[in-house]
Design a protein around this motif. Structure first.
Motif, PDB file in Angstrom:
ATOM      1  N   LEU A 131     -11.995   4.605   9.656  1.00  0.00           N
ATOM      2  CA  LEU A 131     -12.318   4.767  11.073  1.00  0.00           C
ATOM      3  C   LEU A 131     -13.810   5.030  11.183  1.00  0.00           C
ATOM      4  CD1 LEU A 131      -9.454   7.277  11.890  1.00  0.00           C
ATOM      5  CD2 LEU A 131      -9.393   4.788  12.143  1.00  0.00           C
ATOM      6  N   THR A 143      -5.536  10.112  12.536  1.00  0.00           N
ATOM      7  CA  THR A 143      -6.277   9.118  13.310  1.00  0.00           C
ATOM      8  C   THR A 143      -6.334   9.513  14.775  1.00  0.00           C
ATOM      9  OG1 THR A 143      -5.597   7.415  11.758  1.00  0.00           O
ATOM     10  CG2 THR A 143      -6.397   6.668  13.895  1.00  0.00           C
ATOM     11  N   VAL A 194     -12.232   0.087  13.568  1.00  0.00           N
ATOM     12  CA  VAL A 194     -11.228   0.329  12.548  1.00  0.00           C
ATOM     13  C   VAL A 194     -11.357  -0.803  11.539  1.00  0.00           C
ATOM     14  CG1 VAL A 194      -8.779   0.595  12.052  1.00  0.00           C
ATOM     15  CG2 VAL A 194      -9.701   1.431  14.225  1.00  0.00           C
ATOM     16  N   GLN A 213      -9.961  -2.351   7.980  1.00  0.00           N
ATOM     17  CA  GLN A 213      -8.791  -2.270   7.104  1.00  0.00           C
ATOM     18  C   GLN A 213      -8.903  -3.265   5.960  1.00  0.00           C
ATOM     19  OE1 GLN A 213      -5.473  -2.771   9.930  1.00  0.00           O
ATOM     20  NE2 GLN A 213      -5.004  -0.626   9.459  1.00  0.00           N
ATOM     21  N   THR A 265      -7.593   2.216   5.352  1.00  0.00           N
ATOM     22  CA  THR A 265      -8.243   2.170   6.656  1.00  0.00           C
ATOM     23  C   THR A 265      -9.462   3.083   6.685  1.00  0.00           C
ATOM     24  OG1 THR A 265      -6.094   1.768   7.701  1.00  0.00           O
ATOM     25  CG2 THR A 265      -7.875   2.499   9.139  1.00  0.00           C
TER      26      THR A 265
END
Length: 176
Positions: free
Chosen positions: A150, A82, A102, A104, A148
């Motif tokens: 990104l 990350t 981000v 999640q 997650t």
């Protein structure tokens, strides 16, 4: 002519499925929006920033960052993948043009997240659909884990003001 057909056929076989996915995303993304995404298995965010710090009934979470300092401050020291993605981002508040989102989700260990589609929903607002992959049908688990995605966004119209992330029917909104 035959040689061209052979080359095209060889490229289609070599990229098996990759080309279709790129075309699907390109067709569903506004042309003036540049997007890069990276799936991270686990939770790269520090305590207080992640989906784990939300009430138990909230399984989808989104966060946004406009500067490298803010993004790095929200990351765990051991989140190397990350951190590399953040290092490659030219943030708006640092003189660049990008923002970092981000997304999640608390879910089963075998689930992965993939960017599905992006659309404009109004003046300065975006809707991002994130797809679940790795499983079919409904997924329930007694011991969910964090997944997650990104997302680096560069918008020719300027950074979005608000983004709604949708994962498997659950939504999380964030002001950028």
């Amino acid at each position: 002519m035959h040689r061209r057909a052979v080359v095209v056929g060889a490229l289609a076989v070599a990229t098996a499925g990759c080309v279709d996915r790129l075309h699907d995303l390109a067709a569903s993304t506004p042309r003036d929006l540049a997007v890069r995404s990276r799936y991270v298995d686990g939770n790269p965010l520090v305590d207080g920033q992640s989906v784990l710090d939300r009430p138990a009934e909230i399984v989808t979470h989104a966060a946004s960052f406009r500067s490298s300092a803010a993004a790095m401050g929200a990351l765990r020291p051991d989140a190397a993948e990350t951190r590399a993605f953040v290092d490659a981002t030219a943030f708006v508040d640092d003189g660049g043009e990008a923002v970092l989102l981000v997304a999640q989700r608390l879910t089963a260990p075998e689930v992965e997240l993939r960017l599905g589609a992006i659309s404009r929903t109004g003046d300065g607002s975006l809707r991002i659909a994130v797809d679940r992959t790795g499983v079919r049908g409904d997924v329930e688990t007694d011991d969910p884990v964090v997944k997650t995605l990104l997302i680096r966004l560069t918008d020719e119209q300027g950074p979005p003001e608000r983004v709604v992330v949708s994962i498997d029917g659950d939504r999380a909104g964030v002001t950028v």
